[in-house]
Motif scaffolding. Structure first.
Motif, short mmCIF file in Angstrom:
data_model
loop_
_atom_site.label_atom_id
_atom_site.label_comp_id
_atom_site.label_asym_id
_atom_site.label_seq_id
_atom_site.Cartn_x
_atom_site.Cartn_y
_atom_site.Cartn_z
N ALA A 150 0.83 -1.21 0.00
CA ALA A 150 0.00 0.00 0.00
C ALA A 150 0.86 1.25 0.00
O ALA A 150 0.58 2.23 -0.72
N LEU A 151 1.92 1.24 0.81
CA LEU A 151 2.79 2.42 0.93
C LEU A 151 3.52 2.71 -0.38
O LEU A 151 3.71 3.87 -0.76
N GLY A 152 3.91 1.66 -1.11
CA GLY A 152 4.61 1.85 -2.37
C GLY A 152 3.80 2.65 -3.37
O GLY A 152 4.33 3.52 -4.07
N GLY A 153 2.48 2.39 -3.40
CA GLY A 153 1.63 3.14 -4.31
C GLY A 153 1.58 4.61 -3.99
O GLY A 153 1.60 5.47 -4.89
N VAL A 154 1.54 4.93 -2.71
CA VAL A 154 1.47 6.34 -2.30
C VAL A 154 2.79 7.05 -2.54
O VAL A 154 2.83 8.18 -3.05
N LEU A 315 0.94 9.14 4.77
CA LEU A 315 1.11 9.20 6.23
C LEU A 315 0.05 8.35 6.94
O LEU A 315 0.36 7.65 7.91
N ILE A 316 -1.18 8.42 6.46
CA ILE A 316 -2.25 7.63 7.09
C ILE A 316 -1.98 6.14 6.91
O ILE A 316 -2.15 5.34 7.84
N ILE A 317 -1.54 5.74 5.72
CA ILE A 317 -1.22 4.32 5.50
C ILE A 317 -0.05 3.90 6.38
O ILE A 317 -0.07 2.82 6.99
N LEU A 318 0.97 4.76 6.46
CA LEU A 318 2.15 4.45 7.26
C LEU A 318 1.77 4.21 8.72
O LEU A 318 2.28 3.28 9.37
N VAL A 319 0.89 5.03 9.25
CA VAL A 319 0.47 4.90 10.64
C VAL A 319 -0.52 3.74 10.81
O VAL A 319 -0.47 3.01 11.80
N SER A 320 -1.38 3.55 9.83
CA SER A 320 -2.47 2.59 9.97
C SER A 320 -2.05 1.14 9.79
O SER A 320 -2.55 0.25 10.48
N PHE A 321 -1.12 0.87 8.84
CA PHE A 321 -0.92 -0.54 8.52
C PHE A 321 -0.30 -1.35 9.66
O PHE A 321 -0.67 -2.51 9.85
N PRO A 322 0.63 -0.81 10.50
CA PRO A 322 1.06 -1.63 11.64
C PRO A 322 -0.06 -1.83 12.65
O PRO A 322 -0.14 -2.89 13.28
N ASP A 363 -12.71 19.27 -1.10
CA ASP A 363 -13.18 18.29 -2.08
C ASP A 363 -12.32 17.04 -2.18
O ASP A 363 -12.83 15.96 -2.48
N VAL A 364 -11.02 17.17 -1.95
CA VAL A 364 -10.10 16.04 -2.17
C VAL A 364 -9.70 15.35 -0.87
O VAL A 364 -9.74 14.12 -0.76
N LEU A 365 -9.31 16.12 0.13
CA LEU A 365 -8.70 15.57 1.34
C LEU A 365 -9.61 14.64 2.14
O LEU A 365 -9.15 13.56 2.57
N PRO A 366 -10.88 14.98 2.40
CA PRO A 366 -11.71 14.06 3.21
C PRO A 366 -11.81 12.66 2.61
O PRO A 366 -11.65 11.65 3.31
N GLY A 367 -12.08 12.60 1.31
CA GLY A 367 -12.17 11.29 0.66
C GLY A 367 -10.84 10.57 0.65
O GLY A 367 -10.76 9.35 0.81
N MET A 368 -9.75 11.33 0.47
CA MET A 368 -8.42 10.75 0.46
C MET A 368 -8.09 10.05 1.78
O MET A 368 -7.51 8.95 1.79
N CYS A 369 -8.46 10.66 2.89
CA CYS A 369 -8.18 10.07 4.20
C CYS A 369 -8.87 8.72 4.36
O CYS A 369 -8.29 7.76 4.87
N LEU A 370 -10.11 8.63 3.90
CA LEU A 370 -10.85 7.38 4.01
C LEU A 370 -10.29 6.33 3.05
O LEU A 370 -10.21 5.14 3.39
N ILE A 371 -9.88 6.75 1.85
CA ILE A 371 -9.26 5.82 0.91
C ILE A 371 -7.96 5.26 1.49
O ILE A 371 -7.64 4.08 1.34
N ALA A 372 -7.19 6.12 2.18
CA ALA A 372 -5.93 5.67 2.79
C ALA A 372 -6.18 4.61 3.85
O ALA A 372 -5.48 3.59 3.89
#
Length: 478
Positions: A150-154, A315-322, A363-372
């Protein structure tokens, strides 16, 4: 049974994981690293949106279509060997894409990169499933693998913006070469060789049928343009694609040693993992493509600003995946996977409300956080479910099917949803709507359809996942 796995020297399995994960990171990074650079490539070569989509889709199509054959080759000739051959091919194609003098060369090299990735990815993942034989360690290793994926894509999206702005789009291809060369140098010393105890026969006909079937569908959808969904071109193309896929299934059923043995799908978790990977792959590829186009074409972002805009996602993926890996180790994947898919659905619903006069924060950030968050949950749980209960005999093909699911989903999803967006764009332009508004309406429609697909995925995961994953014990390493 004697496990066919050899080590050149005593090596910590976590060091081996580091080398394999380095390559996987580059493969996934390459799926997204071109996205922020696409408008620059489009401007240089004067490409339409449909032709532009072949640059990400050429990679995904070859990657997904040949993954199953790649898994079989690794089982037969050795997973480390295929890992290294694939990396060498990928690295060479990356360099040529960087010096390309036409869009045709870029697209062709993206296909070659996909071929190399189709050899490398299943060999790496099946090696992990054989290196980590203790259930708890294996789950942690696969969780780490999923998070790095997941992190590689970001990271690809962020680096692409920086490189395109400060140097050139060509450097998004040169970027991967040193990393792949390093992995090639380390693999012989740090990654053990393994292969299936039996000698499976290669199924070239099966690989050709499935790749041609998927390729025909993708070509038809991307070249649909302004044609109606009921036009002879679209109906004929999709019918031919369907016949090729049916022929593939019938061919596999009559083979003694099929490329895709039906027994693989007796494990319910594996089936759900692959289905969820297909659905989420189709959404994630479209998300990067359309969101990048929206930020640069409509909001007027530079490539650098677009890349930086993806930092919260990373950043959200980095924190979330562990954290996700920790939770999955204690409560299992059943509650986590549908939660992630539902979060992604809500993210796309928010993104479907984008406007011409929109802002990044609104418009972009709220959806981005949930996608992450959805990506962190998804890549961890899809990986664990997809190789659930595998053995030395079928680890390669199971990991190949899992990887193929994500890549095929990416190719078909991007082709389908971009086709929907282009149809809306063409229709509104014909009605006199300005291009920016028509683009936004097309993207919004694509996001809405994507949200519906994620809802289906969440329901499937909640309904059919079993409570616990299992790890088949293998013989001791020799």
């Amino acid at each position: 049974m004697t496990v066919s796995l050899t080590k050149p020297r005593a090596t910590s399995p976590w060091i081996s994981l580091g080398v394999l994960a380095m390559a996987q990171f580059v493969l996934v990074l390459d799926s997204t690293v071109v996205n922020v650079a696409l408008p620059s490539i489009q401007n240089q070569f004067e490409l339409t949106e449909a032709r532009l989509a072949w640059i990400p889709n050429g990679y995904q199509l070859a990657f997904g279509g040949l993954l199953l054959l790649g898994g079989s080759l690794g089982d037969l000739y050795g997973r480390r060997r295929l890992f290294m051959i694939g990396l060498a091919l990928f690295s060479g194609a990356s360099f040529i894409a960087g010096i390309a003098w036409s869009a045709d060369i870029v697209i062709a090299m993206r296909f070659v990169q996909g071929v190399g990735a189709a050899m490398t990815a299943p060999a790496a993942l099946s090696s992990i499933s054989r290196i980590f034989t203790e259930p708890g360690e294996r789950s942690r290793a696969l969780g780490t693998w999923g998070g790095i994926t997941a992190l590689g894509g970001v990271v690809g999206a962020v680096l692409s913006g920086v490189i395109t702005q400060l140097a050139s789009w060509r450097w998004v291809f040169f970027l991967t070469v040193p990393v792949t060369v390093l992995a090639l140098l380390l693999a012989p010393r740090l990654v053990p060789e393994s292969r299936a105890p039996s000698k499976p026969r290669l199924d070239v006909v099966g690989a050709a049928l499935v790749t041609l079937g998927i390729g025909t569908a993708v070509f038809t959808l991307l070249d649909k343009g302004q044609r109606s969904w009921t036009s002879p071109f679209v109906l004929t193309g999709l019918a031919v694609a369907g016949l090729l896929i049916v022929a593939f299934v019938l061919w596999e059923k009559q083979r003694t040693n099929p490329m895709v043995p039906l027994s693989i799908f007796r494990n319910r978790n594996r089936v759900v993992g692959v289905v969820a990977s297909v659905i989420f792959g189709s959404i994630l590829s479209t998300y990067f493509f359309t969101t990048t186009q929206y930020m640069q074409t409509v909001l007027g972002f530079t490539p650098l600003r677009t890349g930086v805009a993806y930092l919260p996602l990373g950043l959200i993926i980095l924190v979330s995946f562990p954290l996700v890996s920790f939770v999955v180790a204690r409560i299992g994947i059943r509650p986590v996977m549908p939660t992630g898919l539902a979060a992604g659905m809500l993210g796309l619903i928010l993104l479907s409300r984008i406007s011409v006069d929109g802002t990044y924060a609104g418009d972009v950030l709220p959806g981005m956080c949930l996608i992450a968050f959805a990506a962190a949950c998804g890549f961890v749980t899809f990986t664990i479910a997809g190789v659930d209960g595998t053995t030395e005999e079928n680890a390669g093909i199971a990991s190949g099917i899992l990887n193929a699911g994500g890549q095929i989903g990416s190719a078909l999803g991007l082709a389908t949803l971009v086709s929907i967006a282009v149809s809306v764009l063409a229709s509104e332009l014909a009605q006199g709507v300005n291009r920016s508004q028509a683009l936004v309406d097309g993207f919004s429609k694509a996001y809405t359809v994507g949200a519906g697909l994620l809802l289906v995925g969440a329901v499937i995961a909640a309904s059919f996942l079993t409570r616990r994953t299992t790890v088949t014990e293998s013989a001791p390493m020799m």
